[in-house]
Write a protein that holds these residues in place. Structure first.
Motif, PDB file in Angstrom:
ATOM      1  N   THR A 180       0.840  -1.184   0.000  1.00 13.69           N
ATOM      2  CA  THR A 180       0.000   0.000   0.000  1.00 13.69           C
ATOM      3  C   THR A 180       0.874   1.233   0.000  1.00 13.69           C
ATOM      4  O   THR A 180       1.764   1.376   0.814  1.00 13.69           O
ATOM      5  N   ARG A 215     -10.196   5.815  -8.405  1.00 19.56           N
ATOM      6  CA  ARG A 215     -10.638   7.039  -7.724  1.00 19.56           C
ATOM      7  C   ARG A 215     -11.887   7.575  -8.409  1.00 19.56           C
ATOM      8  O   ARG A 215     -11.974   7.611  -9.625  1.00 19.56           O
ATOM      9  N   CYS A 235     -15.463  -0.019  -3.788  1.00 26.45           N
ATOM     10  CA  CYS A 235     -16.341  -0.169  -2.637  1.00 26.45           C
ATOM     11  C   CYS A 235     -17.783  -0.276  -3.110  1.00 26.45           C
ATOM     12  O   CYS A 235     -18.249   0.547  -3.895  1.00 26.45           O
ATOM     13  N   SER A 241      -5.443  -1.105  -6.148  1.00 26.14           N
ATOM     14  CA  SER A 241      -6.665  -0.303  -6.213  1.00 26.14           C
ATOM     15  C   SER A 241      -7.801  -1.040  -5.507  1.00 26.14           C
ATOM     16  O   SER A 241      -7.763  -2.254  -5.332  1.00 26.14           O
ATOM     17  N   THR A 242      -8.820  -0.280  -5.120  1.00 24.28           N
ATOM     18  CA  THR A 242      -9.992  -0.870  -4.484  1.00 24.28           C
ATOM     19  C   THR A 242     -11.264  -0.330  -5.118  1.00 24.28           C
ATOM     20  O   THR A 242     -11.271   0.746  -5.706  1.00 24.28           O
ATOM     21  N   ASN A 275     -15.268  -3.855   0.388  1.00 20.95           N
ATOM     22  CA  ASN A 275     -14.179  -3.319  -0.431  1.00 20.95           C
ATOM     23  C   ASN A 275     -13.530  -4.475  -1.177  1.00 20.95           C
ATOM     24  O   ASN A 275     -13.095  -5.453  -0.557  1.00 20.95           O
ATOM     25  N   THR A 300     -10.348   3.518  -4.875  1.00 21.12           N
ATOM     26  CA  THR A 300      -9.043   4.141  -4.671  1.00 21.12           C
ATOM     27  C   THR A 300      -8.109   3.714  -5.787  1.00 21.12           C
ATOM     28  O   THR A 300      -8.408   2.805  -6.556  1.00 21.12           O
ATOM     29  N   GLY A 301      -6.944   4.357  -5.847  1.00 19.81           N
ATOM     30  CA  GLY A 301      -5.962   4.022  -6.878  1.00 19.81           C
ATOM     31  C   GLY A 301      -6.518   4.361  -8.246  1.00 19.81           C
ATOM     32  O   GLY A 301      -7.051   5.447  -8.469  1.00 19.81           O
ATOM     33  N   TYR A 324     -14.779   5.231 -14.336  1.00 13.89           N
ATOM     34  CA  TYR A 324     -13.765   5.906 -13.522  1.00 13.89           C
ATOM     35  C   TYR A 324     -12.970   6.834 -14.429  1.00 13.89           C
ATOM     36  O   TYR A 324     -13.097   6.823 -15.645  1.00 13.89           O
ATOM     37  N   ALA A 353      -2.318  14.087  -4.601  1.00  8.65           N
ATOM     38  CA  ALA A 353      -3.777  14.049  -4.687  1.00  8.65           C
ATOM     39  C   ALA A 353      -4.317  15.355  -5.263  1.00  8.65           C
ATOM     40  O   ALA A 353      -5.226  15.352  -6.096  1.00  8.65           O
ATOM     41  N   THR A 394      -0.894   8.140  -0.938  1.00 11.63           N
ATOM     42  CA  THR A 394      -0.701   9.258  -1.843  1.00 11.63           C
ATOM     43  C   THR A 394      -0.504  10.508  -1.005  1.00 11.63           C
ATOM     44  O   THR A 394      -1.258  10.768  -0.083  1.00 11.63           O
TER      45      THR A 394
END
Length: 186
Positions: A18, A155, A131, A128-129, A117, A151-152, A185, A26, A21
């Protein structure tokens, strides 16, 4: 659309590290949002639900007084850390983990309220995730839950998932869930 599964099948499995950032990174990413093109992907995978035994991946953390007498386990709260695989077989390519919280929230129908997640640990989405959250009436076919973020690479993701119970082995207490996730995304 199915490049994800193809790439994941080719990729070797390894545990993702992990990387946090920085706020500057960001901020830069966010400022470039107006110039980013929206992308779409369809993901297809299986969740290995080990409901009992020495290798269980789902554990009860709380229950209401009514839970023991409820036909739907109303009031039971569980956490999970399930294996995500490319195929229904538990020994197929490992893609990551499904981690989260589920609560039995249906008084009359077996229904879960979920916050899950999908943590990808290999392939193009490694680290990356995604949710998902919402109501999951587990005895129905084609259960739809919204993708509420990621995430990742994912985002600001949005979309929806369709899940079904692929199989359940009461002797091994192992369920296999099939997920198809439609994601947009930037």
């Amino acid at each position: 659309m199915d490049k994800f599964c193809t790439i994941l099948l080719i990729s070797s499995f390894f545990i993702a590290s992990t990387h946090a950032t920085s706020s500057k990174e960001a901020e830069k990413w966010f400022k470039n949002m107006p110039h980013r093109k929206e992308k779409f992907v369809k993901l297809h995978f299986y969740i290995q639900d080990a409901l009992g035994g020495p290798n269980a991946t789902i554990w009860e953390v709380a229950r209401a007084q009514v839970t023991a007498n409820s036909p739907t386990s109303f009031g039971q709260v569980r956490v999970l850390d399930d294996l995500i695989t490319s195929e229904p077989d538990h020994n197929s390519k490992k893609l990551g983990r499904a981690q989260g919280l589920i609560a039995s929230s249906g008084l009359r129908e077996s229904s879960l309220t979920m916050n899950i997640n999908f943590v990808f640990m290999t392939g193009p989405y490694n680290g990356s995730t995604l949710c998902i959250a919402g109501s999951n009436p587990i005895e129905r076919l084609n259960r739809e839950l919204p993708v509420i973020g990621g995430t990742g690479i994912f985002r600001m993701a949005r979309g929806f998932s369709i899940s079904n119970t692929y199989s359940y082995d009461p002797i091994k207490d192992l369920g296999v869930l099939e997920y198809t996730v439609y994601v947009s995304y930037f």
